[in-house]
Structures are given as structure tokens and as C-alpha cells.
Design an enzyme around this catalytic site. Structure first.
Site, mmCIF file in Angstrom:
data_model
loop_
_atom_site.group_PDB
_atom_site.id
_atom_site.type_symbol
_atom_site.label_atom_id
_atom_site.label_comp_id
_atom_site.label_asym_id
_atom_site.label_seq_id
_atom_site.Cartn_x
_atom_site.Cartn_y
_atom_site.Cartn_z
ATOM 1 N N THR A 181 0.852 -1.186 0.000
ATOM 2 C CA THR A 181 0.000 0.000 0.000
ATOM 3 C C THR A 181 0.889 1.237 0.000
ATOM 4 O OG1 THR A 181 -0.048 -0.035 2.411
ATOM 5 C CG2 THR A 181 -1.856 -1.140 1.278
ATOM 6 N N GLU A 326 -6.116 -3.098 -1.369
ATOM 7 C CA GLU A 326 -6.608 -4.306 -0.700
ATOM 8 C C GLU A 326 -7.786 -4.956 -1.426
ATOM 9 O OE1 GLU A 326 -5.768 -1.481 0.674
ATOM 10 O OE2 GLU A 326 -5.068 -1.707 2.733
ATOM 11 N N LYS A 433 -14.653 17.238 12.207
ATOM 12 C CA LYS A 433 -15.853 17.262 13.028
ATOM 13 C C LYS A 433 -15.899 18.613 13.724
ATOM 14 C CE LYS A 433 -18.614 13.667 14.970
ATOM 15 N NZ LYS A 433 -18.711 12.432 15.711
ATOM 16 N N TRP A 438 -20.252 16.609 11.155
ATOM 17 C CA TRP A 438 -19.266 16.305 10.123
ATOM 18 C C TRP A 438 -19.229 17.403 9.069
ATOM 19 C CZ3 TRP A 438 -16.977 11.619 11.020
ATOM 20 C CH2 TRP A 438 -17.714 10.639 11.689
HETATM 21 P P1 AMP Z 1 -4.995 2.881 -2.593
HETATM 22 O O1 AMP Z 1 -4.957 1.657 -1.778
HETATM 23 O O2 AMP Z 1 -3.716 3.652 -2.562
HETATM 24 O O3 AMP Z 1 -5.458 2.599 -3.960
HETATM 25 O O4 AMP Z 1 -6.064 3.853 -1.917
HETATM 26 C C1 AMP Z 1 -7.376 3.461 -1.672
HETATM 27 C C2 AMP Z 1 -8.179 4.638 -1.208
HETATM 28 O O5 AMP Z 1 -8.333 5.583 -2.270
HETATM 29 C C3 AMP Z 1 -9.606 4.307 -0.843
HETATM 30 O O6 AMP Z 1 -9.703 3.728 0.436
HETATM 31 C C4 AMP Z 1 -10.259 5.668 -0.925
HETATM 32 O O7 AMP Z 1 -10.005 6.446 0.225
HETATM 33 C C5 AMP Z 1 -9.539 6.306 -2.083
HETATM 34 N N1 AMP Z 1 -10.380 6.199 -3.281
HETATM 35 C C6 AMP Z 1 -10.311 5.303 -4.262
HETATM 36 N N2 AMP Z 1 -11.256 5.545 -5.200
HETATM 37 C C7 AMP Z 1 -11.962 6.612 -4.775
HETATM 38 C C8 AMP Z 1 -13.073 7.346 -5.283
HETATM 39 N N3 AMP Z 1 -13.654 7.054 -6.443
HETATM 40 N N4 AMP Z 1 -13.530 8.384 -4.554
HETATM 41 C C9 AMP Z 1 -12.945 8.734 -3.382
HETATM 42 N N5 AMP Z 1 -11.893 8.082 -2.862
HETATM 43 C C10 AMP Z 1 -11.408 7.035 -3.548
#
Ligand code: AMP
Length: 542
Positions: A181, A326, A433, A438
């Protein structure tokens, strides 16, 4: 029931080779392209597997790749998992310390590196504890890697190896690939994909509820192949016969526009910052995006203004998707529902949802006390998911806080409605918050991004004596702009108490290695007193 065959990447490769052998992988070289058919890719994968066997790689060993989106990377995508080893894609934008950490943590045995990335690998090569060989793609000065670990040429190894390989019959649940990640908190965690999870995910993305990719498609692979298997596009393309267009190191929006026009791309998947960059190129010169039948955006929320601009200026529909490292990654796609008129305002209301749940993934929204909340589009809680391509553990890191009764805690906060559309309002660590209520930083960011006065904007929460926390908008302005003008722009678009009264102008919003806003950096800069904050009127102030 007859005896089944295991759902492996070998089955993906064999299907692509036998059924869609004429489809291609096209690697862009700036002023021309290099082409290889799926048959050639599969043959080279066999050669590479032979070569890696010769280097001592055996079942379960990890093979790292430090590569662009390019033909050889695709060959490794098949060779490594199909021989029973594990493909570990390395993020080429990581700081050297983190890169060394993940190679050591994964215990990579061999690293394949593109010659243009030799300086990056050289910066860490002496810290790598388990690597027994480097394989270099292309020409470059390999002396920078030192003399302790043998260095081989990819082209020479592959040319000398046999194009047939006795692919082993693998357990479909065995590990195929891993990706760490690149989040903004804590150490990177290794997510391991199995053959089965990869196969099922690729199949799922071929549905029309995702991309509906098929043999007529020419799919531009912009999402880095080091990040979540390029959203599964390479494997899905092999299953469906879609030609892949690989940009190599030519990843600027301008270069990608050239590639789209030259190779008539039909599908383009990219993160919002890249889409914004393409729109910007369009203000400088004429763009030919006429071949693109669908764009997809994911990884971060895409502002509605961007979706509308592409539709208006280029007739291009961008569909937003949601996913995580994930989750392989695809979990949802915000195709509008069938009863909405295309082109209507309402259509964009749906398309700005974060996604609509796809078949194969289950989601629930959970309150702070762990109870499940209703699918009413209003109740806000943490999104939890499970399914055959959702990870259930991390590599050598149990991280129990990430799981809840067999569900993955996404860390995303939002709502889900009675048709399975979900809307993320924040990452759990980013929520603001204020006075017990929120405020969605994502909503404020998207609204600000739509202002002609703003290039980009990120919103973070900062401590406040009266309200506990209030939003601070960090804005990259377009020309001369005052905070009052920005506050006036937001007025009426959100409740008055949600309009930030704290503003700071920055040259650029800091980004993570995969192009997302890095709010951790902004928070640290604020805490260090590095951001000069200007105030407009606070809620209730006259
Ligand atoms: P990563 O593991 O680096 O791909 O990051 C995943 C995170 O990216 C998710 O848990 C979200 O917080 C964010 N994310 C992915 N797609 C979207 C989306 N369409 N809108 C908002 N956040 C997103």
C-alpha cells in the site's frame, strides 16, 4: 459436475494466447511504437520463466519489478506467477528508504529493472538483503549497481531461452502477486493477490457494469503497473482480447494525449489529477479524444466539474470507480441507473457517487460501535467490504485493526443507498468534526475545484477553541484571488457553517506516490507554522 480447472493466471495467459493471439501490446516510444502480439507476449513469458528458473527462482519466491508500463513488464506479469513464483511490483515513486524496506520485507530474490530506473535502484542496491540477481531491461550503465549482485540483460536472457515452458499446475489459492500500500499513514503493508482472486477480479471488470472491455477495445494503461496490477487491466485484456497501449515512461498528460490520438485508444483509465492534466492540455492545443468510448477515474474523488467538462468539450463519458490496493482494486463503478436521462443534471448527480457496488463484492456501512447502518443514503459510517478479491490479511503483518468479523475495514467514511450507490465523504483519518457535526472535506474540495478561481484545493481540519475543529482550505489559486471571493463562491453551495473561514494559498497540493492529495504533509506544514493562514468570517461572526 465435471472436473474443473483451477482459476489461475496461467489460464488467463493461455486463453489470451489461443483465442486472441492477434491482439497486441503496443509500447509507446515517444515518436513511434513497439508491437507484440499476445502470442509473442506468451512466448516471451515462457522464455522469461526459463531464464528465471536458471537464476534460481522457484515456487513461492518473490520477483520484484521496477518498471514502467511496457511490454517486458507484461511478460513478467505472466512469467512470474505462472511459474509459481510471486510478482512483486515496486512503486518507482517511493522514497529510497521505503523502496529498500519493501524489497527486504517481501524478500525479493530477483529484481527486474528498466534501464531508465537504474539510478533509483542504485540508490538502494547496497541495502537490499535478499536480492541475488538484477535483470536490466534496455541499455544503461549497470556499474551503478555495484559488483556484489550479478547483473543480467533481459534481452540476452530471453533471447537465449526456450519459448516453451512446462507451466506447473498451480493451486488457484496460491499467491500470484503482491503490492504494498502507498497510503499516507503508517508503514506500507503488503497485499497478496492469489491466482483465483486475480482471475475472478479480471472477469468481474469485463462486465458492462465496469468497463465491458472486449476485442474491439484499445485500452490505454495509464494506471501504473506497479499499483494494484494496473487496476487489473492487463489480465482482463488478455481474457477479452483488448489491445493494450503502454505509455512506457511517457506519462505526462500531453504525451498521453498524443498516444490516444496516434493509437486510437478506446478506453482510458486514470486518476483524477491526470484527467485534470489532460483538460489543461486541451486549453493549450486541440485534442483528438474522439476514439475514446469511455474513460474511467478512480483512486480519489473526481470533481463533478471535471466530469462535466469532458462531457461538454469532448463528448467523453468518464465513469468513476472506487477501489483500494486491498480490493484488487475494483469494488464499485458509478454508472448511472437505467432510468436516468443521459446528459441530464441528474445523470451527473449519480456519476459523482463514488461507485455502485459490483457483483462479487459485499459492502456494509458500520457505526462507531460496530453496528450495521441502513442503506438509506443518509446514515454515515465506515465502509466495510468482503469478497473473493478482497484481502483478508497482509504479508507478515497481522494488522487486526484492519478487519472486523471477516470484513475489511476500508477506512473510508460514507453512505450507501437502496440501489447500492455509495458516497465517500472522507477517509476516517481526514474527517473534520466541527461542533459535533461532520464537514466533508471531499465535498468542499470538489466544489472549490469547480471554481474558475481555483487550480486545485485540499481541505484539512485544524484545531479550533470554539468548535474543536474547523476546515482549512489549502488552495492553488488561478491568478489573483482573495479568500473572501472563495468563501463567496461556496456560499449557498453548502450550509453556511461548513464554509471554511481559514484559507491558505499554496503553490501545489502535495501528492502521494500514486498522485493522491497528501494531507498528512499539509497537516504537518500547518503544525510547523509553515502555512500562512488568512481568515474570513467564522460561522456566526458579523
Ligand atoms: P490505494 O490503496 O492507494 O489505492 O487507496 C485506496 C483509497 O483511495 C480508498 O480507500 C479511498 O479512500 C480512495 N479512493 C479510491 N477511489 C476513490 C473514489 N472514487 N472516490 C474517493 N476516494 C477514492
Amino acid at each position: 459436475m465435471q472436473d474443473d480447472f483451477p482459476l489461475t493466471i496461467t489460464a488467463v495467459m493461455e486463453h489470451g494466447r489461443r483465442v486472441y493471439g492477434r491482439s497486441e501490446c503496443v509500447t509507446w516510444e515517444g515518436n513511434g511504437s513497439r508491437r507484440a502480439s499476445f502470442v509473442e507476449i506468451a512466448d516471451n513469458a515462457a522464455r522469461l520463466a526459463n531464464a528465471l528458473t536458471g537464476l534460481g527462482v522457484s515456487s513461492g519466491d518473490r520477483v520484484g519489478t521496477l518498471c514502467w508500463n511496457q511490454q517486458e513488464h507484461l511478460e513478467a506479469y505472466f512469467a512470474v506467477p505462472c511459474m509459481g513464483a510471486v510478482l512483486h511490483t515496486l512503486n518507482l515513486r517511493l522514497p529510497p528508504g521505503q523502496l529498500a524496506h519493501i524489497v527486504n520485507h517481501a524478500e525479493d530474490k530477483v529484481v527486474l529493472v528498466d534501464a531508465t530506473l537504474l539510478p533509483l535502484l542504485a540508490a538502494v542496491s547496497s541495502q537490499l538483503k535478499t536480492v541475488e540477481a538484477f535483470v536490466v531491461i534496455g541499455e544503461g550503465d549497470t556499474s551503478v549497481l555495484g559488483s556484489e549482485v550479478p547483473v543480467h540483460s533481459y534481452a540476452e536472457l530471453v533471447a537465449a531461452a526456450s519459448p516453451t515452458y512446462e507451466w506447473p499446475v498451480l493451486d488457484e489459492k496460491s499467491p500470484a502477486a503482491m503490492c504494498y500500500t502507498s497510503g499516507t499513514t503508517g508503514d506500507p503493508k503488503g497485499v497478496v493477490y492469489s491466482h483465483r482472486s486475480t482471475y475472478l477480479h479480471a472477469m468481474a471488470t469485463l462486465a458492462t457494469t465496469v468497463t465491458g472491455a472486449n476485442e474491439a477495445d484499445r485500452s490505454l494503461v495509464v494506471v501504473p503497473m506497479f499499483h494494484v496490477n494496473a487496476w487489473g487491466i492487463p489480465y482482463a485484456s488478455f481474457l477479452a482480447g483488448a489491445t493494450m497501449l503502454m505509455p512506457g515512461p511517457h506519462m505526462t498528460p500531453a504525451a498521453l494525449c498524443d498516444l490516444v490520438a496516434a493509437e486510437r485508444a478506446t478506453l482510458v483509465a486514470a486518476v483524477p489529477t491526470l484527467w485534470a492534466g489532460i483538460l489543461q492540455v486541451g486549453t493549450e492545443r486541440e485534442l483528438d479524444l474522439s476514439s475514446v468510448r469511455m474513460g474511467t477515474s478512480g483512486g480519489a474523488a473526481i470533481p463533478r466539474s471535471l466530469l462535466e467538462a469532458f462531457q461538454r468539450q469532448y463528448g467523453l463519458r468518464i465513469i468513476q470507480g472506487w477501489g483500494m490496493t486491498e480490493t484488487s482494486p475494483v469494488g464499485g463503478m458509478a454508472h448511472p441507473p437505467v432510468d436516468v436521462a443521459l446528459g441530464s443534471d441528474e445523470e451527473f448527480d449519480w456519476r459523482t457517487k463514488s461507485g455502485r457496488l459490483i457483483a462479487g463484492v459485499q459492502m456494509r456501512i458500520v457505526a462507531d460501535d460496530g453496528t450495521e447502518l441502513p442503506w438509506d443514503g443518509e446514515a454515515v459510517g465506515e465502509m466495510e467490504v468482503r469478497g473473493p478479491w478482497i484481502t483478508g490479511a497482509y504479508h507478515r503483518d497481522p494488522a487486526p485493526e484492519k478487519f472486523h468479523d471477516g470484513w475489511l475495514r476500508t477506512g473510508d467514511i460514507g453512505t450507501i443507498d437502496d440501489r447500492g450507490y455509495f458516497q465517500i465523504t472522507d477517509r476516517s483519518k481526514d474527517v473534520i468534526k466541527s461542533g459535533g457535526e461532520w464537514i466533508s472535506s471531499v465535498e468542499l474540495e470538489n466544489l472549490l475545484a469547480a471554481s474558475p478561481l481555483v487550480l486545485e484545493a485540499a481541505v484539512i481540519g485544524i484545531p479550533d477553541d470554539k468548535w474543536t475543529e474547523r476546515p482549512l482550505a489549502c488552495v492553488v489559486p488561478r491568478g489573483d484571488v482573495t479568500p473572501d471571493e472563495l468563501a463567496a463562491f461556496l456560499k449557498g453551495k453548502v450550509a453556511s457553517w461548513q464554509v471554511p473561514e481559514n484559507w491558505t494559498f499554496v503553490e501545489e497540493v502535495p501528492k502521494t506516490s500514486v498522485g493522491k492529495f497528501d494531507k498528512k504533509v499539509l497537516r504537518a506544514r500547518f503544525a510547523d507554522g509553515d502555512l500562512s493562514v488568512q481568515r474570513t468570517k467564522a460561522p456566526g461572526e458579523k
